[in-house]
Scaffold this active site. Structure first.
Site, short mmCIF file in Angstrom:
data_model
loop_
_atom_site.label_atom_id
_atom_site.label_comp_id
_atom_site.label_asym_id
_atom_site.label_seq_id
_atom_site.Cartn_x
_atom_site.Cartn_y
_atom_site.Cartn_z
N HIS A 191 0.81 -1.22 0.00
CA HIS A 191 0.00 0.00 0.00
C HIS A 191 0.84 1.27 0.00
CE1 HIS A 191 -4.38 -1.08 1.10
NE2 HIS A 191 -4.16 -1.02 -0.19
N ARG A 335 -14.78 3.61 -2.06
CA ARG A 335 -14.74 2.35 -1.33
C ARG A 335 -14.86 2.66 0.17
NH1 ARG A 335 -9.34 -1.09 -1.60
NH2 ARG A 335 -8.53 0.47 -0.18
N GLU A 433 -11.98 -9.35 -4.55
CA GLU A 433 -10.57 -9.45 -4.15
C GLU A 433 -10.32 -10.61 -3.18
OE1 GLU A 433 -9.32 -5.88 -2.09
OE2 GLU A 433 -11.22 -5.69 -1.04
N ASN A 456 -4.83 -6.76 -6.51
CA ASN A 456 -3.72 -6.78 -5.54
C ASN A 456 -3.97 -7.84 -4.47
OD1 ASN A 456 -3.00 -4.55 -6.97
ND2 ASN A 456 -3.64 -3.08 -5.43
N ASP A 457 -5.17 -7.78 -3.90
CA ASP A 457 -5.49 -8.76 -2.86
C ASP A 457 -5.88 -10.10 -3.47
OD1 ASP A 457 -5.04 -7.63 -0.30
OD2 ASP A 457 -6.69 -6.26 -0.66
N ARG A 467 1.52 -9.83 0.01
CA ARG A 467 1.97 -8.80 -0.93
C ARG A 467 2.97 -7.83 -0.32
NH1 ARG A 467 -3.77 -5.43 -1.41
NH2 ARG A 467 -2.67 -3.51 -1.73
N CYS A 504 -9.42 -2.53 -10.63
CA CYS A 504 -8.82 -1.38 -9.95
C CYS A 504 -7.51 -1.75 -9.27
CB CYS A 504 -9.79 -0.75 -8.95
SG CYS A 504 -10.22 -1.85 -7.59
C1 PEP Z 1 -6.80 -4.40 -4.54
O1 PEP Z 1 -6.77 -5.19 -3.58
O2 PEP Z 1 -6.51 -4.73 -5.70
C2 PEP Z 1 -7.16 -3.00 -4.34
C3 PEP Z 1 -7.33 -2.18 -5.35
O3 PEP Z 1 -7.28 -2.57 -3.08
P1 PEP Z 1 -6.06 -2.25 -2.12
O4 PEP Z 1 -4.81 -2.23 -2.94
O5 PEP Z 1 -6.37 -0.93 -1.51
O6 PEP Z 1 -6.10 -3.37 -1.14
MG MG Z 2 -7.64 -4.73 -1.65
#
Ligand code: PEP
Ligand code: MG
Length: 593
Positions: A191, A335, A433, A456-457, A467, A504
């Site tokens: 993050h 979100r 996710e 990402n998650d 991650r 996203c």
């Molecule tokens: C994700 O998990 O892909 C996402 C966009 O949310 P974050 O990176 O804030 O967990």
């Molecule tokens: Mg996420």
């Protein structure tokens, strides 16, 4: 010294090292001469506070187990008065202009070296006692207090070198002096890395031990594209870095011409490119960078450094209204808070039990803390009167949570109406996710207005790879066949139920992966504003029909390497230009810049 990590936020930053050890709450830096007396004073105060504490501990030990066992603390009291420790640290502060914590650590290193050489085993064991005393002194210095004060009074651009660092700390720093960021931990989807990209602060992650080996105050050059970190660069290195910086800036500028152009593939498929942002003020900047709207507003960033008042309905309403006004009539997807309980700015939120990373987080936490959730939902519904707003829930694992969250929205709307306020209907979406949400996308789709793939998650949990853990970052593989299949599953479910689906996660920001995602049937993406120029340039040169055929072949791949080969062959004709690929998986082209 040259270190090599993962370039996670492009650009070149030059400045002096400020070292943060979050694990031990230490902050190390070099101070201007005018601040030397302040550091000496802090050292003295820490000594007297530590003295009082050790006296108390000694008294307690004497009362409970007898004076015989309290002698250990006599030794510690002696150390606090011994010129070998405190005076040595004070000399270091005067001579090297280091802050008190750094000087104490240096002093400890020198004393430890002395003990290591001692023949007497009793003396060698005293090393632990000195470390204990230094630990207490550092604790009493409490330098890691408020991040917004860290750079106060310090000279020039700073490079923050940290073992690990949270986005909320970055959010509080004075960015005007932050030239670059380097961390021991982390990866591309960390993050903190995402935030650094948004703020356009060059960053290198996954350095393993930078915070231990880089001395505070060292001159540093950081290349956030290649992952190179150089301390005390010589003249030729500086020239090379300056030339690289010029090339990078020219490349960035060359992308500007793509920002206002329509996002359409060469065979006419219209793509929607939106921005991921973290503060309301980013909305107008995102538009300038070519975004058609805000695809992900990470609302939890409103909580950084704001204290409990940041949770109030009124404060949130003001922020969301500013966000919508900044977006100027373009669609905004907010979100709801994606935090775990310790990240909430309150002493104790009232949820009993141990804290674990896969515990109460995202929608689970919101559903457990109704008052906080209701305040956020009311603020959002009120703000919806000021522009086209969508609400999206993070970390949803199945239909029950979505229903509970929708019911919470309905209750928030009822409350507003009972106050005589309008509560417009807003589209409600789900972040896909969590693997269980992806696998039940066909069940979620009839009850959701839209999906957004949080890759990402999703990758982290599908592949069971943390991650943020640099030691396993090479296993964090967006091209794993499991990821391609999961995405296909979600796209098909969304299509069958005629709801839009976006991506996203950071996958969309990698031009090569973007091509694959278009091939998998996706046409909506949200990414850091800085990535939009490259994304437009790339997709305007891609045929969606050909990308689909390539994705069909990629889906037959049995390993990530096979999938990557298919993708690379497809992209090969364009490999000569320096545009493609920005993530660590496919970063070769960018590294040449
Ligand atoms: C994700 O998990 O892909 C996402 C966009 O949310 P974050 O990176 O804030 O967990
Ligand atoms: Mg996420």
């Amino acid at each position: 010294m040259r270190l090599k990590g993962l370039g996670v936020s492009p650009g070149i930053g030059i400045g002096r090292a400020l070292v943060l050890k979050r694990s031990t709450r230490e902050l190390r830096f070099r101070v201007p001469s005018a601040l030397v007396p302040r550091e000496l004073e802090r050292l003295e105060q820490a000594r007297s506070r530590s003295r009082e504490q050790v006296e108390k501990i000694k008294g307690r030990m004497t009362d409970s187990v007898g004076a015989d066992h309290a002698y250990l603390f006599d030794a510690q009291l002696l150390m606090l008065d011994d010129p070998m420790l405190i005076e040595r640290a004070a000399r270091i502060i005067r001579a090297e202009r280091l802050n008190a914590e750094s000087a104490l650590q240096r002093s400890l290193q020198q004393i430890s070296a002395f003990f290591d050489r001692a023949e007497d085993p009793y003396l060698r064991e005293r090393k632990g006692d000195v470390a204990d005393v230094v630990g207490r002194l550092c604790m009493n210095l409490r330098a890691t207090g408020d991040p917004s004060d860290w750079f106060k009074g310090l000279e020039g651009p700073m490079v923050l070198v940290a073992d690990e660092i949270t986005p909320s700390v970055i959010a509080q720093l004075d960015w005007s002096v932050l030239a670059a960021l380097v961390t021991d931990a982390g990866s591309w989807t960390y993050h903190t890395a995402i935030l650094a990209r948004s703020l356009r602060i060059p960053a290198v992650a996954g350095l393993h031990n930078a915070s231990s080996v880089i001395p505070p105050g060292a001159n540093m050059a950081v290349d956030g594209s290649t992952g190179e970190v150089i301390t005390d660069p010589d003249q030729p290195a500086l020239h090379q870095i300056a030339a690289r910086r010029r090339r990078r800036e020219a490349y960035e500028q060359s992308l500007d011409e793509f920002r206002p152009l329509p996002a359409v593939t060469i065979d006419g498929v219209v793509i929607r490119l939106e921005a991921n942002i973290e503060t309301p003020d980013d909305a107008s900047r995102a538009e300038q960078r070519g975004a058609e709207g805000i695809g992900l507003f990470r609302s939890e960033f409103l909580l950084a450094g704001g204290g409990q008042s940041a949770l109030a309905e009124e404060a949130q309403f003001t922020a969301y209204r500013r966000l919508l006004e900044g977006a100027d009539g373009r669609r905004v997807t907010v979100r709801t808070f994606d935090v775990s309980e310790p990240q909430l700015p309150i002493e104790h939120a009232g949820v009993e039990g141990t804290r674990t990373p896969l515990g109460l987080r995202g929608i689970r936490l919101s559903l457990a803390l109704d008052e906080i959730f209701q305040a956020q939902l009311r603020a959002l519904l009120r703000a919806a009167a000021h522009g086209p707003l969508r609400i999206m829930f993070p970390f949803v694992s199945g239909v029950e949570e979505l229903r509970a969250a929708r019911a919470a929205v309905a209750r928030a709307a009822d409350t507003l109406r009972s106050r005589g306020l309008p509560a417009p209907a807003v589209p409600i979406g789900v972040m896909i996710e969590v693997p269980s949400a992806a696998l039940t996308a066909d069940l979620l789709a009839p009850e959701a207005d839209f999906f957004s793939l949080g890759t990402n998650d999703l990758i982290q949990y599908c592949l069971a790879v943390d991650r943020t853990d640099d030691r396993v970052s090479r296993l964090y593989e967006p091209l794993h066949p499991a990821i391609l299949r999961t995405i296909r599953l979600v796209v098909r479910a969304a299509r069958r139920h005629r709801i839009p689906v976006a991506v996203c996660g950071e996958m969309a920001a990698d031009p090569a992966l973007l091509t694959l995602l278009i091939g998998l049937g996706l046409t909506e993406f949200s990414m850091a504003p800085a990535s939009i120029g490259v994304a437009k340039q790339v997709l305007r040169g891609v045929s969606a029909a050909e990308a689909r055929r390539m994705a069909g072949r990629a889906l037959l791949g049995r390993t990530s390497a096979e999938v990557e080969r298919t993708l690379t062959e497809f992209l090969a004709p364009a490999a000569g230009d320096e545009v493609h690929r920005t993530t660590p998986h496919t970063a070769n082209e960018t590294r040449r810049l």
